[in-house]
Design a protein around this motif. Structure first.
Motif, PDB file in Angstrom:
ATOM      1  N   GLN A  52      -6.183   3.724  19.017  1.00 28.26           N
ATOM      2  CA  GLN A  52      -5.867   2.714  20.035  1.00 28.26           C
ATOM      3  C   GLN A  52      -5.039   1.571  19.445  1.00 28.26           C
ATOM      4  O   GLN A  52      -4.231   0.964  20.134  1.00 28.26           O
ATOM      5  CB  GLN A  52      -7.170   2.160  20.624  1.00 28.26           C
ATOM      6  CG  GLN A  52      -6.978   1.103  21.682  1.00 28.26           C
ATOM      7  CD  GLN A  52      -6.520   1.657  23.019  1.00 28.26           C
ATOM      8  OE1 GLN A  52      -7.092   2.605  23.511  1.00 28.26           O
ATOM      9  NE2 GLN A  52      -5.508   1.066  23.580  1.00 28.26           N
ATOM     10  N   ASN A  53      -5.239   1.287  18.168  1.00 25.17           N
ATOM     11  CA  ASN A  53      -4.553   0.170  17.516  1.00 25.17           C
ATOM     12  C   ASN A  53      -3.187   0.529  16.935  1.00 25.17           C
ATOM     13  O   ASN A  53      -2.540  -0.325  16.334  1.00 25.17           O
ATOM     14  CB  ASN A  53      -5.454  -0.430  16.436  1.00 25.17           C
ATOM     15  CG  ASN A  53      -6.645  -1.144  17.051  1.00 25.17           C
ATOM     16  OD1 ASN A  53      -6.515  -1.810  18.064  1.00 25.17           O
ATOM     17  ND2 ASN A  53      -7.802  -0.980  16.446  1.00 25.17           N
ATOM     18  N   LEU A  54      -2.755   1.768  17.122  1.00 21.46           N
ATOM     19  CA  LEU A  54      -1.426   2.158  16.648  1.00 21.46           C
ATOM     20  C   LEU A  54      -0.359   1.534  17.543  1.00 21.46           C
ATOM     21  O   LEU A  54      -0.609   1.233  18.713  1.00 21.46           O
ATOM     22  CB  LEU A  54      -1.294   3.683  16.657  1.00 21.46           C
ATOM     23  CG  LEU A  54      -2.152   4.421  15.625  1.00 21.46           C
ATOM     24  CD1 LEU A  54      -2.084   5.922  15.874  1.00 21.46           C
ATOM     25  CD2 LEU A  54      -1.705   4.079  14.210  1.00 21.46           C
ATOM     26  N   PRO A  55       0.851   1.335  16.999  1.00 20.27           N
ATOM     27  CA  PRO A  55       1.933   0.728  17.793  1.00 20.27           C
ATOM     28  C   PRO A  55       2.217   1.534  19.057  1.00 20.27           C
ATOM     29  O   PRO A  55       2.186   2.757  19.033  1.00 20.27           O
ATOM     30  CB  PRO A  55       3.140   0.771  16.847  1.00 20.27           C
ATOM     31  CG  PRO A  55       2.596   0.992  15.490  1.00 20.27           C
ATOM     32  CD  PRO A  55       1.276   1.677  15.646  1.00 20.27           C
ATOM     33  N   CYS A  56       2.491   0.855  20.140  1.00 16.25           N
ATOM     34  CA  CYS A  56       2.883   1.416  21.443  1.00 16.25           C
ATOM     35  C   CYS A  56       1.738   2.049  22.226  1.00 16.25           C
ATOM     36  O   CYS A  56       1.933   2.410  23.385  1.00 16.25           O
ATOM     37  CB  CYS A  56       3.960   2.495  21.351  1.00 16.25           C
ATOM     38  SG  CYS A  56       5.334   2.214  20.317  1.00 16.25           S
ATOM     39  N   VAL A  57       0.581   2.243  21.632  1.00 14.88           N
ATOM     40  CA  VAL A  57      -0.498   2.959  22.312  1.00 14.88           C
ATOM     41  C   VAL A  57      -1.215   2.018  23.277  1.00 14.88           C
ATOM     42  O   VAL A  57      -1.711   0.975  22.886  1.00 14.88           O
ATOM     43  CB  VAL A  57      -1.501   3.570  21.309  1.00 14.88           C
ATOM     44  CG1 VAL A  57      -2.665   4.232  22.035  1.00 14.88           C
ATOM     45  CG2 VAL A  57      -0.795   4.583  20.413  1.00 14.88           C
ATOM     46  N   GLU A  58      -1.246   2.416  24.536  1.00 14.78           N
ATOM     47  CA  GLU A  58      -1.943   1.636  25.558  1.00 14.78           C
ATOM     48  C   GLU A  58      -3.378   2.125  25.743  1.00 14.78           C
ATOM     49  O   GLU A  58      -4.285   1.336  25.932  1.00 14.78           O
ATOM     50  CB  GLU A  58      -1.192   1.724  26.877  1.00 14.78           C
ATOM     51  CG  GLU A  58      -1.823   0.893  27.984  1.00 14.78           C
ATOM     52  CD  GLU A  58      -0.988   0.925  29.242  1.00 14.78           C
ATOM     53  OE1 GLU A  58      -1.294   1.748  30.128  1.00 14.78           O
ATOM     54  OE2 GLU A  58      -0.039   0.130  29.329  1.00 14.78           O
ATOM     55  N   ARG A  59      -3.546   3.461  25.692  1.00 14.39           N
ATOM     56  CA  ARG A  59      -4.875   4.021  25.924  1.00 14.39           C
ATOM     57  C   ARG A  59      -5.006   5.359  25.216  1.00 14.39           C
ATOM     58  O   ARG A  59      -4.021   6.083  25.052  1.00 14.39           O
ATOM     59  CB  ARG A  59      -5.080   4.208  27.427  1.00 14.39           C
ATOM     60  CG  ARG A  59      -6.500   4.521  27.825  1.00 14.39           C
ATOM     61  CD  ARG A  59      -6.671   4.498  29.307  1.00 14.39           C
ATOM     62  NE  ARG A  59      -6.013   5.691  29.846  1.00 14.39           N
ATOM     63  CZ  ARG A  59      -5.618   5.832  31.093  1.00 14.39           C
ATOM     64  NH1 ARG A  59      -5.769   4.860  31.949  1.00 14.39           N
ATOM     65  NH2 ARG A  59      -5.046   6.937  31.503  1.00 14.39           N
ATOM     66  N   VAL A  60      -6.230   5.690  24.817  1.00 15.35           N
ATOM     67  CA  VAL A  60      -6.511   6.963  24.157  1.00 15.35           C
ATOM     68  C   VAL A  60      -7.564   7.695  24.971  1.00 15.35           C
ATOM     69  O   VAL A  60      -8.561   7.109  25.396  1.00 15.35           O
ATOM     70  CB  VAL A  60      -7.036   6.734  22.716  1.00 15.35           C
ATOM     71  CG1 VAL A  60      -7.387   8.069  22.054  1.00 15.35           C
ATOM     72  CG2 VAL A  60      -6.021   5.969  21.885  1.00 15.35           C
ATOM     73  N   VAL A  61      -7.340   8.986  25.187  1.00 12.64           N
ATOM     74  CA  VAL A  61      -8.299   9.815  25.914  1.00 12.64           C
ATOM     75  C   VAL A  61      -8.696  10.977  25.014  1.00 12.64           C
ATOM     76  O   VAL A  61      -7.836  11.735  24.550  1.00 12.64           O
ATOM     77  CB  VAL A  61      -7.679  10.364  27.223  1.00 12.64           C
ATOM     78  CG1 VAL A  61      -8.662  11.274  27.941  1.00 12.64           C
ATOM     79  CG2 VAL A  61      -7.231   9.214  28.121  1.00 12.64           C
ATOM     80  N   ARG A  62     -10.000  11.089  24.747  1.00 12.00           N
ATOM     81  CA  ARG A  62     -10.485  12.232  23.985  1.00 12.00           C
ATOM     82  C   ARG A  62     -10.729  13.365  24.981  1.00 12.00           C
ATOM     83  O   ARG A  62     -11.480  13.199  25.934  1.00 12.00           O
ATOM     84  CB  ARG A  62     -11.758  11.880  23.222  1.00 12.00           C
ATOM     85  CG  ARG A  62     -12.174  12.998  22.274  1.00 12.00           C
ATOM     86  CD  ARG A  62     -13.376  12.634  21.428  1.00 12.00           C
ATOM     87  NE  ARG A  62     -13.162  11.560  20.488  1.00 12.00           N
ATOM     88  CZ  ARG A  62     -12.583  11.697  19.288  1.00 12.00           C
ATOM     89  NH1 ARG A  62     -12.117  12.863  18.914  1.00 12.00           N
ATOM     90  NH2 ARG A  62     -12.460  10.663  18.490  1.00 12.00           N
TER      91      ARG A  62
END
Length: 74
Positions: free
Chosen positions: A61-71
């Motif tokens: 989630q804290n990577l550049p450009c990432v707004e949201r993460v879905v597993r």
């Protein structure tokens, strides 16, 4: 795991390049990029294919450009 990027992320931009460089270094993970261009914005998703169980959602989630993460699966 799916990384949903911030709307209108520039694939030629520095943050996107940082993100893809980081993802390229993940062992056992392939990526597939899916982009949808609408009339007002462009949405990009990056699918992480492989054993993504070991990846921490908060780190991703804290990577550049990432707004949201879905597993997708545990």
């Amino acid at each position: 795991m799916i990384l949903i990027l911030s709307p209108n992320t520039d694939p030629q931009g520095g943050e996107y390049r940082q993100l893809t460089a980081h993802l390229a270094g993940l062992q056992g993970i392939r990526t597939r990029v899916h982009t949808e261009r609408g009339t007002e914005q462009t949405l990009t998703e990056i699918y992480l294919i492989g054993n993504s169980k070991a990846l921490d959602i908060d780190d991703m989630q804290n990577l550049p450009c990432v707004e949201r993460v879905v597993r997708v699966s545990e």
